[in-house]
Design a protein around this motif. Structure first.
Motif, PDB file in Angstrom:
ATOM      1  N   THR A 107     -12.157  38.619 -25.720  1.00  0.00           N
ATOM      2  CA  THR A 107     -11.728  39.701 -24.831  1.00  0.00           C
ATOM      3  C   THR A 107     -11.831  39.193 -23.389  1.00  0.00           C
ATOM      4  OG1 THR A 107     -13.980  40.516 -24.549  1.00  0.00           O
ATOM      5  CG2 THR A 107     -12.707  41.461 -26.392  1.00  0.00           C
ATOM      6  N   GLN A 110     -15.464  38.733 -22.588  1.00  0.00           N
ATOM      7  CA  GLN A 110     -16.060  37.573 -23.280  1.00  0.00           C
ATOM      8  C   GLN A 110     -15.553  36.268 -22.663  1.00  0.00           C
ATOM      9  OE1 GLN A 110     -14.735  38.426 -27.272  1.00  0.00           O
ATOM     10  NE2 GLN A 110     -16.541  39.661 -27.758  1.00  0.00           N
ATOM     11  N   GLU A 230     -20.411  44.398 -28.067  1.00  0.00           N
ATOM     12  CA  GLU A 230     -19.404  43.703 -27.252  1.00  0.00           C
ATOM     13  C   GLU A 230     -19.384  42.192 -27.473  1.00  0.00           C
ATOM     14  OE1 GLU A 230     -21.932  45.514 -25.988  1.00  0.00           O
ATOM     15  OE2 GLU A 230     -22.906  44.504 -24.300  1.00  0.00           O
ATOM     16  N   ASN A 231     -20.373  41.675 -28.221  1.00  0.00           N
ATOM     17  CA  ASN A 231     -20.387  40.232 -28.499  1.00  0.00           C
ATOM     18  C   ASN A 231     -19.833  39.891 -29.875  1.00  0.00           C
ATOM     19  OD1 ASN A 231     -21.396  39.883 -25.989  1.00  0.00           O
ATOM     20  ND2 ASN A 231     -23.331  38.956 -26.614  1.00  0.00           N
TER      21      ASN A 231
END
Ligand SMILES: Cc1cc2nc3c(=O)[nH]c(=O)nc-3n(C[C@H](O)[C@H](O)[C@H](O)COP(=O)(O)OP(=O)(O)OC[C@H]3O[C@@H](n4cnc5c(N)ncnc54)[C@H](O)[C@@H]3O)c2cc1C
Length: 291
Positions: A107, A110, A230-231
């Motif tokens: 993303t 990221q 989110e990871n």
């Protein structure tokens, strides 16, 4: 003899490797830790930048030269001529393949947090798939490491080994099972895990003949290691698809680097044979058939 290079970049890589990398490799007999480990990497990176050869494969927006796969071949081959060359250019495994994966799947957040520092050489990374038996190896579907859903993220448990670059890596790209059983063709997810993640531990270096890869080939354990939502890299349960995206091109870039290493090995052997004298003659004129 070295063939004439088709591009100035390939020439620059060759000049850089001969002048700044090979002498260091020779002095420390191909042992990167004895040569200075991460601190020598810093020096080599700086010189590679001066030569305009740093991160030739990395995207332009991450400070790289943005070369496509075909354009990489000659450049990677020249870098591979020295065991330390790929590290100096930031095109060594596993970082180079990890950059490729992140470039395609990460993303924007990221990309900023993981790809940018990796491509710019600020951190190193590791790719954690292989496990002790009966876990993942030549058959990745045997993967046993689990990631269990909890509030706001996942908890990873398992053990990996032969994880190149693990000691000193800034983050781990870790494959863990989020559904199915060992043997299932799906159900695996990829997680981005900073090295300081609680429960993530580099246990030991696994002994190998290789001394040129910074951070070794390590055993790594995950004990209730928390990964925030989110990871998660890409979709949940989509990990094998991304792994193919990661490992397929990496086989090609291994070959590019090793073509350079093979060329050097042949040159060393030919030089030795051409000058070796035994039984009163040069070895090139000596052989069982001629006796
Ligand atoms: C130097 C080095 C660095 C590595 N770096 C990484 C890394 O950074 N990250 C990572 O995740 N992994 C890494 N690996 C691990 C590597 O990906 C595995 O070694 C590889 O996938 C093979 O797995 P294995 O060693 O468990 O061998 P096995 O799965 O035990 O296989 C051994 C051999 O037996 C064959 N074989 C197995 N089963 C069968 C069968 N049923 N029939 C016929 N033949 C069979 C296989 O094809 C293979 O040739 C590294 C390995 C090395 C040596």
């Amino acid at each position: 003899m070295i063939a004439e290079s088709p591009t100035p970049l390939v020439d620059r890589v060759r000049d850089f490797i001969r002048a700044h990398v090979l002498p260091l490799e020779d002095e420390f007999d191909g042992d990167i830790e004895r040569a200075g480990g991460d601190s020598v990497r810093e020096k080599l990176k700086a010189t590679a930048r001066e030569f305009g050869v740093f991160a030739p494969h990395a995207p332009l927006d991450c400070g790289g030269l943005g070369l496509g796969m075909a354009e990489r071949a000659g450049v990677f081959e020249e870098a591979g001529y020295s065991l330390f060359g790929p590290l100096a250019l930031n095109i060594a495994a596993p970082d180079e393949g990890n950059m490729h994966l992140l470039d395609h799947v990460a993303t924007p957040a990221q990309r900023e947090a993981f790809l940018q520092p990796l491509a710019r050489g600020v951190v190193r990374s590791a790719f954690a798939m292989t496990e002790p038996a009966p876990g993942a190896g030549s058959d990745p579907t045997a993967l046993t490491t689990t990631a269990t859903k909890v509030s706001a993220g996942w908890v990873v448990n398992g053990r990996k080994w032969f994880i190149t670059g693990a000691d000193g890596a800034g983050f781990f790209i870790t494959m863990a099972r989020t559904s199915g059983e060992p043997g299932s063709a799906g159900g695996v997810t990829i997680f981005l895990m900073p090295a300081e993640t609680g429960g993530l531990e580099v246990v030991r270096h696994v002994g190998t003949v290789d001394k040129a890869m910074l951070g070794g080939h390590c055993e790594v354990s995950f004990a209730d290691a928390f990964v925030p939502e989110e990871n998660v890299l890409g979709g949940v349960d989509e990990g094998f698809r991304y792994a193919k995206m990661r490992l397929g091109p990496a086989r090609m870039t291994h070959v590019m680097r090793w073509t350079g290493a093979a060329r050097r090995a042949q040159e060393v052997a030919v030089r030795h044979v051409a000058n070796r004298e035994a039984f009163g003659a040069r070895s090139v004129t000596w052989g069982w058939s001629s006796r």
